[in-house]
Motif scaffolding. Structure first.
Motif, PDB file in Angstrom:
ATOM      1  N   GLY A  90       0.845  -1.194   0.000  1.00  0.00           N
ATOM      2  CA  GLY A  90       0.000   0.000   0.000  1.00  0.00           C
ATOM      3  C   GLY A  90       0.875   1.238   0.000  1.00  0.00           C
ATOM      4  N   GLN A 113     -13.872  -0.362  -0.490  1.00  0.00           N
ATOM      5  CA  GLN A 113     -12.598  -0.955  -0.898  1.00  0.00           C
ATOM      6  C   GLN A 113     -11.524   0.107  -1.130  1.00  0.00           C
ATOM      7  OE1 GLN A 113     -12.913  -4.613  -3.294  1.00  0.00           O
ATOM      8  NE2 GLN A 113     -15.095  -4.206  -3.418  1.00  0.00           N
ATOM      9  N   PRO A 117      -7.491   0.861   2.424  1.00  0.00           N
ATOM     10  CA  PRO A 117      -6.071   1.172   2.670  1.00  0.00           C
ATOM     11  C   PRO A 117      -5.872   2.548   3.302  1.00  0.00           C
ATOM     12  CG  PRO A 117      -6.563   1.261   0.327  1.00  0.00           C
ATOM     13  CD  PRO A 117      -7.761   0.678   1.002  1.00  0.00           C
ATOM     14  N   MET A 165      -9.322  -0.173  -9.484  1.00  0.00           N
ATOM     15  CA  MET A 165      -8.179  -0.931  -8.954  1.00  0.00           C
ATOM     16  C   MET A 165      -6.942  -0.036  -8.875  1.00  0.00           C
ATOM     17  SD  MET A 165      -8.939  -3.938  -8.009  1.00  0.00           S
ATOM     18  CE  MET A 165      -7.297  -4.597  -7.746  1.00  0.00           C
ATOM     19  N   ILE A 168      -7.221   2.276  -6.013  1.00  0.00           N
ATOM     20  CA  ILE A 168      -6.917   1.594  -4.746  1.00  0.00           C
ATOM     21  C   ILE A 168      -5.405   1.442  -4.584  1.00  0.00           C
ATOM     22  CG2 ILE A 168      -7.131  -0.578  -3.483  1.00  0.00           C
ATOM     23  CD1 ILE A 168      -9.878  -0.933  -4.764  1.00  0.00           C
TER      24      ILE A 168
ATOM     25  N   ALA B 233      -2.880  -7.224  -1.088  1.00  0.00           N
ATOM     26  CA  ALA B 233      -1.973  -6.285  -1.752  1.00  0.00           C
ATOM     27  C   ALA B 233      -2.181  -4.859  -1.276  1.00  0.00           C
ATOM     28  CB  ALA B 233      -2.172  -6.349  -3.271  1.00  0.00           C
ATOM     29  N   ARG B 234      -3.356  -4.556  -0.724  1.00  0.00           N
ATOM     30  CA  ARG B 234      -3.525  -3.195  -0.215  1.00  0.00           C
ATOM     31  C   ARG B 234      -3.307  -3.160   1.292  1.00  0.00           C
ATOM     32  NH1 ARG B 234      -9.892  -3.811  -0.755  1.00  0.00           N
ATOM     33  NH2 ARG B 234      -9.477  -4.703  -2.786  1.00  0.00           N
ATOM     34  N   GLY B 235      -2.718  -4.231   1.829  1.00  0.00           N
ATOM     35  CA  GLY B 235      -2.252  -4.171   3.207  1.00  0.00           C
ATOM     36  C   GLY B 235      -3.254  -4.558   4.263  1.00  0.00           C
TER      37      GLY B 235
END
Lengths: 325, 329, 278
Positions: A90, A113, A117, A165, A168, B233-235
Motif C-alpha cells: 500500500g 474498498q 487502505p 483498482m 486503490i 496487496a492493499r495491506g
C-alpha cells in the motif's frame, strides 16, 4: 546508482508430486526510483510468479518455496513477518492485477474498498477517507465519483473497474507500482486509455513501475528497460530501444519477429514448439529445443548471463554470433 | 395510471404463492397414503374405543363420509385443506389445525435457537479451521466434526441428560418449563431458557458439524480467489481478510444450505422433542403416532411444510442482504 | 490391474480412510458371522435384568434380562441391511428421475424437478413416520419408505451431471450414430457420471442407518427384529439407573456411521480428485 528495489537470485518453486517444481530460477534485477521496468514473456515464463513473490502475494494454498533476496530500499522483504509486510503493501508497494472483474470483492462497495487502505495505513477517519477516495476516483478519471462510492463492482464496466483498482493501488502513494498484465482483460480501446493513465500518473507521482506483460507494443510505449523471461529464467535484459532494435537472444528475436507480423494475435507463431513445463526443462538452455541456432554445447549447461551491449545482457552462448535483427 | 410494485415485494408475493401448490401436493399425497393403507379411520376409531360391531363401524363410516366414492372424498379433503380445515382429531376431539398451531411456537423457539447457534458456531469454527488449514487444530476439529456428524442426535440427547441432568444435576432433563412453577415474568423467561439449553445445544451439535465443514471448504475456496490477493496487496491484515473479506463471501453457501436443511431439522426435532418432552410439533408427531391419530399426523405434515417454505423465504432474504449481486427478480 | 491398484493406493492414502475401512470391515464381519458364532437369542430372557457386563453376559443384560451382546450382533445386520438397501433404492430412484430430467430438459425437467423440490420441502422424517404408521411396520416397508424419502438429493446431483453431459460432443455423436435415448443415457452417459453418484450413495448408507435408528428408537421398527435404535429406546426407560444400556448400542451406531462416512470421504477424494476437500 540508487536502487528502489533489488532482486537477487530469486527462486520460486511449487511443491508437486515429483518434488518442488521451479517456476522462477535465479532471477536478478533492480528498479530505480521513478523508472519503468517491463518483464515480458509467454504464459508459463514465470513473470507473474516473480512479480507476486515480491510483496509476498503468492497463493498460500500452493505452498510456494521462495529463496533469494528481495530488498526494498535495502530492507529484506522475503521472510518478513506477515504484519510488517502488510504495512508495506500500500504505502511502499501498490499492485494492479490482470482481471479487474475478479480482483474487486463482489460483496463490498467501491467506496469501502478504496477507503480500506486509507484507513488502515494513513489512519484517516471515515469522512476524510471518503473525501480522499473521491479525489482518487477523479485522478483515475472515473465519472461521477460520489455516486460510485456506493456502487458494487458488478455495477461498473471492465475499464471502470480497472480504474478503481488503480485508484486503490495509488491510495497510499506507493513508491513502486507492480502492474501484472493490467490491460490484458480489457477491450482494445480501453487498453490504451488505461496505459496512458498509468504512465501519466507515474510521471506526476514519481513512482517506479514494474510492468508485467506479454505485449511488446505495451513495452515499447511505456517502459524504460525490459527483461525477457523464458521458462522461469531471465534470458535478456536491457534498455527498451536497444532490445527492440538489437536483440542478442534468439528468443527475443523470435518475439520481435512475431510481434511485427500484423493481423496475427497468436504472437509466437514464428517460433515452433511451446515453453517446456517446469518438470520437463532440459539441463541446458531451456530454449535450445526451439532454437534455430542451437549447437551441441547449448545442451550442456544453463548459459551464463553475459554483457552483449551497453546496458544489455543476455543468456546465450551464441549471442555474439547472432545477427542483430 | 401506472404504478409499479417494488421487485422485492413482487418476489415475496411470488414466494408466498408457491405455498399453494405444495399444500395441494401434500394433501394429495396424504390422501393417497390414506387410501393405500389397510383399514380406514372408522376402523382406527373403533379399535381405539375398544372394538365395535360391524354395524357400528359401518354407521361410523357413513357419518364420516367414508362410504362416498373415492373421488368425492378426495375433493372434499382437498377443499378442506385449502380452506384451512385440516379435519378433526378423532382421538382428542378437537380441530387438527388448532391442535397443531398450539404446538408451533415451542418448535419454532427450539428450531430458531438451535439453528442460530449452529450457524454462528459452525461459521466461526469453520473460519478458524480454514485459517489454520493443515494445522493440528484443523485436524482435530475435522475429526470432532466428523464424529458429531456421525452421532444420532436422539442418542446424544440421552447422553447429555445422563451427564448434565442425572450426573451433574445442572440442567432440567425435559419439558419446556417447571411444572407448577410460580414465577414472575422474568423468572418464567429464565425458567424456559434453562429448559431450552439441553435440547437446543443437542440439536445444534449435528448442524455445527455440518456448517463448520461447509464453511471451512467454502473459505478455502474463497481464500484462493483474486480479490483476496488484491485485499492483501492493499495491506489488509490476515484477520481482516479472513473474517471480513473472505467470510462474507464464503457465508453464502452455508446460509443457503441452512435454508435447505430446515425440513431436515424439523424432522429431527421429532426425536429431540420426544426425548426432552418438549411440547412442540415433533412431540405431537410422536403422541399422534402412539394414538394412531392419522388426521393429526397429516395435518402436521401440511403445517410443517408451510413452515419450511416460510423459513426458507426468510433465508432467501438474508442471502439477498449478504450478496448485492442477488437481485430478487 | 495397475489402474485398480493405483485407485486402491489413492483410496487408502489417508489414515482416516484406512481407519474407516478397518472399522467397517470389523462391523461387517460381526454382522455376518456374529449371530452364527454367538448363538444366543436376543429376545430370550436369560437372567436378572440390568446386569453389568460379566463373563456370562459380556455386555450385560437389558431391562428384561436379555443379552445385550446378542442384540448388538443381530442389530448390526439390521442396520447394515436397511442402510444398504435403502441407499440402493434411493440411488436407483434418483438416477432414473435425475437422468430423465437432465437429459431431456424442458417440460420433463420442470415437472420432475418440481416433484423433487416438493420432497425436499416436506420434512422427510415426518413424512417417513406418516408412511410407516399408515402401513404395517415390517423391515421391508421401513427400507422402502427410507428410500422413498431420500432420493431427491441423488436426483439433483444426477440431473446436473446429465444436463452437463447431454450437450457434449460425444452425446451428439451417439445420436448421429442412431443410438436410442435409453442407450445413450444408460451405456454412454451413466458410466461417465458414476463417480459422484457412488460417493453420494455411499454417504447415504450412513444417513439411512441413522434414520432407521431414529425410527426404531420411537418404537416403529419391525417388532420381530432387534435393532440398535430399538435397544436405545429400551435403555431409555432406565436411563437414570443404567445409562450404559442406552450408551452401548449408541456407540455402535456412531462407529458404524463414522466408518461409512470415513470411507465415503476417502472414495470422494479418490474418485473426484477435482472436488477434493482440502
Amino acid at each position: 546508482m540508487t536502487s528502489l528495489l533489488t532482486v537477487k537470485s530469486l527462486c520460486v518453486g511449487f511443491p508437486g508430486k515429483r518434488g518442488v517444481l521451479p517456476a522462477v530460477e535465479d532471477l536478478d534485477f533492480h528498479i530505480a526510483p521513478g523508472e519503468t521496468l517491463a518483464i515480458v514473456g509467454e504464459s508459463g515464463s514465470g513473470k507473474s510468479t516473480a512479480a507476486l513473490s515480491i510483496p509476498g502475494l503468492l497463493s498460500r494454498s500452493s505452498r510456494p518455496v521462495v529463496s533469494g533476496s528481495v530488498r526494498f530500499e535495502g530492507q529484506e522483504m522475503l521472510n518478513m513477518p506477515d504484519r510488517k509486510l502488510a504495512r508495506m503493501r500500500g504505502p511502499d508497494v501498490g499492485m494492479i492485477f490482470q482481471d479487474p472483474s475478479t480482483s474487486l470483492n463482489p460483496v463490498f462497495t467501491i467506496g469501502r474498498q478504496i477507503c480500506e487502505p486509507l484507513r488502515t495505513h494513513m489512519g484517516l477517519d471515515a469522512r476524510a477517507a471518503e473525501a480522499r477516495a473521491i479525489e482518487l476516483l477523479e485522478l483515475v478519471k472515473v465519472s461521477a465519483p460520489e455516486q460510485r462510492l456506493a456502487q458494487y463492482p458488478h455495477n461498473l464496466s471492465g475499464g471502470m473497474r480497472q480504474r478503481v483498482m488503480i485508484a486503490i493501488a495509488l491510495a497510499c502513494s506507493p513508491r513502486l507500482l507492480i502492474a501484472d498484465e493490467p490491460t490484458t482483460a480489457l477491450d482494445v480501446t480501453v487498453q490504451a486509455q488505461v496505459l496512458r493513465l498509468i504512465s501519466g500518473l507515474q510521471k506526476s507521482l514519481g513512482m517506479a513501475v514494474l510492468l508485467i506483460t506479454h505485449d511488446l507494443g505495451v513495452v515499447w510505449e511505456t517502459a524504460d528497460r525490459v527483461i525477457v523471461m523464458y521458462a522461469g529464467r531471465k534470458v535478456e535484459e536491457g534498455p527498451v530501444r536497444r532490445i527492440l532494435s538489437q536483440p542478442s537472444h534468439p528468443y527475443t528475436e523470435g518475439l520481435l519477429r512475431a510481434a511485427r507480423k500484423e493481423g496475427r494475435d497468436g504472437f509466437l507463431t514464428e517460433i515452433p514448439g511451446v515453453v517446456p513445463p517446469p518438470h520437463q526443462r532440459p539441463p541446458g538452455c531451456a530454449f535450445e529445443p526451439r532454437c534455430a541456432r542451437a549447437i551441441a554445447a547449448c545442451r550442456a549447461a544453463v548459459p551464463a548471463i553475459r554483457s552483449t551491449g551497453p546496458g544489455q545482457v543476455a543468456a546465450c552462448i551464441r549471442a555474439e554470433e547472432g545477427q542483430p535483427a | 395510471m401506472a404504478f409499479s410494485i417494488p421487485p422485492f415485494l413482487q418476489f415475496m408475493f411470488r414466494r408466498v404463492l408457491q405455498i399453494i401448490p405444495v399444500v395441494i401436493a401434500i394433501a394429495a399425497l396424504n390422501f393417497l397414503l390414506l387410501s393405500l393403507a389397510p383399514g380406514d379411520a372408522a376402523d382406527v376409531i373403533s379399535a381405539n374405543n375398544g372394538g365395535a360391531s360391524a354395524e357400528e363401524v359401518q354407521a361410523l363410516r357413513e357419518s364420516l363420509g367414508l362410504d362416498r366414492p373415492m373421488i368425492v372424498q378426495f375433493f372434499s379433503y382437498m377443499g378442506g385443506v385449502l380452506t384451512l380445515d385440516l379435519g378433526q382429531s378423532y382421538v382428542r376431539g378437537m380441530p387438527v389445525l388448532d391442535l397443531v398451531m398450539s404446538r408451533v411456537p415451542a418448535t419454532l423457539l427450539l428450531m430458531v435457537t438451535s439453528l442460530a447457534l449452529a450457524v454462528l458456531a459452525g461459521i466461526l469454527l469453520g473460519i478458524l479451521s480454514s485459517t489454520r488449514y493443515g494445522s493440528l487444530l484443523d485436524r482435530v476439529m475435522s475429526i470432532i466434526s466428523l464424529l458429531l456428524y456421525s452421532t444420532p442426535h436422539f442418542w446424544l440427547a440421552l447422553m447429555m441428560i445422563v451427564f448434565f441432568s442425572v450426573h451433574l444435576g445442572l440442567l432440567p432433563s425435559g419439558n419446556i418449563a417447571t411444572i407448577g412453577g410460580d414465577f414472575s415474568f422474568l423468572g418464567r423467561v429464565w425458567d424456559v431458557f434453562v429448559h431450552l439449553i439441553l435440547p437446543a445445544v443437542t440439536m445444534a451439535m449435528f448442524y455445527i458439524a455440518v456448517y463448520m465443514r461447509l464453511m471451512r471448504s467454502s473459505m478455502l475456496e474463497v481464500l484462493d480467489l483474486d480479490y483476496i490477493t488484491a485485499a492483501r496487496a492493499r495491506g489488509a491484515s490476515e484477520k481482516k481478510i479472513a473474517y471480513s473479506h473472505a467470510a462474507r463471501n464464503a457465508l453464502l453457501p452455508v446460509v443457503t444450505l441452512a435454508g435447505v436443511q430446515i425440513g431436515h431439522a424439523l424432522g429431527g426435532s421429532v426425536l429431540i422433542e420426544t426425548v426432552f418432552g418438549w411440547p412442540g410439533l415433533g412431540r405431537l408427531v410422536y403422541e399422534s403416532l402412539l394414538e394412531r391419530d392419522t388426521n393429526t399426523l397429516m395435518g402436521i405434515l401440511v403445517v410443517s411444510s408451510v413452515l419450511v417454505i416460510v423459513v426458507s423465504l426468510c433465508i432467501d432474504l438474508v442471502c439477498g442482504l449478504l450478496d448485492p449481486r442477488i437481485v430478487h427478480k | 490391474m495397475s489402474r485398480s491398484s493405483d485407485f486402491l493406493r489413492r483410496l487408502f492414502s489417508s489414515w482416516t480412510t484406512a481407519l474407516g475401512a478397518v472399522l467397517l470391515f470389523i462391523i461387517v464381519v460381526a454382522a455376518i458371522f456374529g449371530p452364527i458364532v454367538y448363538t444366543v437369542d436376543p429376545f430370550e430372557m436369560l437372567g436378572r435384568p440390568a446386569q453389568l457386563p460379566s463373563a456370562r453376559f459380556p455386555l450385560g443384560t437389558d431391562v428384561s434380562g436379555r443379552d445385550i451382546l446378542a442384540g448388538i450382533l443381530n442389530g448390526a445386520r439390521v442396520s447394515l441391511i436397511v442402510g444398504l438397501a435403502a441407499s440402493l433404492g434411493a440411488t436407483l430412484i434418483g438416477i432414473v428421475i435425475g437422468a430423465l430430467s437432465g437429459y431431456f430438459g424442458g417440460l420433463i425437467d420442470d415437472t420432475l424437478m418440481r416433484i423433487t423440490d416438493f420432497f425436499l420441502t416436506v420434512p422427510n422424517f415426518v413424512l417417513l413416520l406418516v408412511i410407516v404408521s399408515v402401513f404395517t411396520s415390517t423391515i421391508e416397508v421401513i427400507t422402502l419408505a427410507i428410500a422413498f424419502v431420500s432420493w431427491p438429493s441423488v436426483a439433483r446431483l444426477v440431473r446436473s451431471e446429465f444436463a452437463s453431459h447431454a450437450s457434449r460432443e460425444y452425446v451428439h455423436a451417439c445420436r448421429g450414430l442412431g443410438m436410442s435415448h435409453m442407450e445413450i443415457m444408460g451405456r454412454q452417459i451413466l458410466p461417465n457420471v458414476m463417480a459422484p453418484i457412488i460417493v453420494v450413495s455411499s454417504l447415504m448408507v450412513a444417513s439411512a442407518i441413522l434414520t432407521e435408528a431414529g425410527l426404531s428408537f420411537l418404537g416403529l421398527s419391525d417388532p420381530d427384529i432387534v435393532s440398535w435404535g430399538y435397544m436405545i429406546g429400551v435403555g431409555r426407560t432406565v436411563l437414570r439407573s443404567a445409562w450404559w444400556m442406552a450408551a452401548i448400542p449408541g456407540v455402535m451406531i456412531v462407529l458404524a456411521v463414522l466408518a461409512i462416512n470415513l470411507v465415503g470421504e476417502g472414495l470422494n477424494d479418490a474418485l473426484n480428485p477435482r472436488m477434493r476437500q482440502r
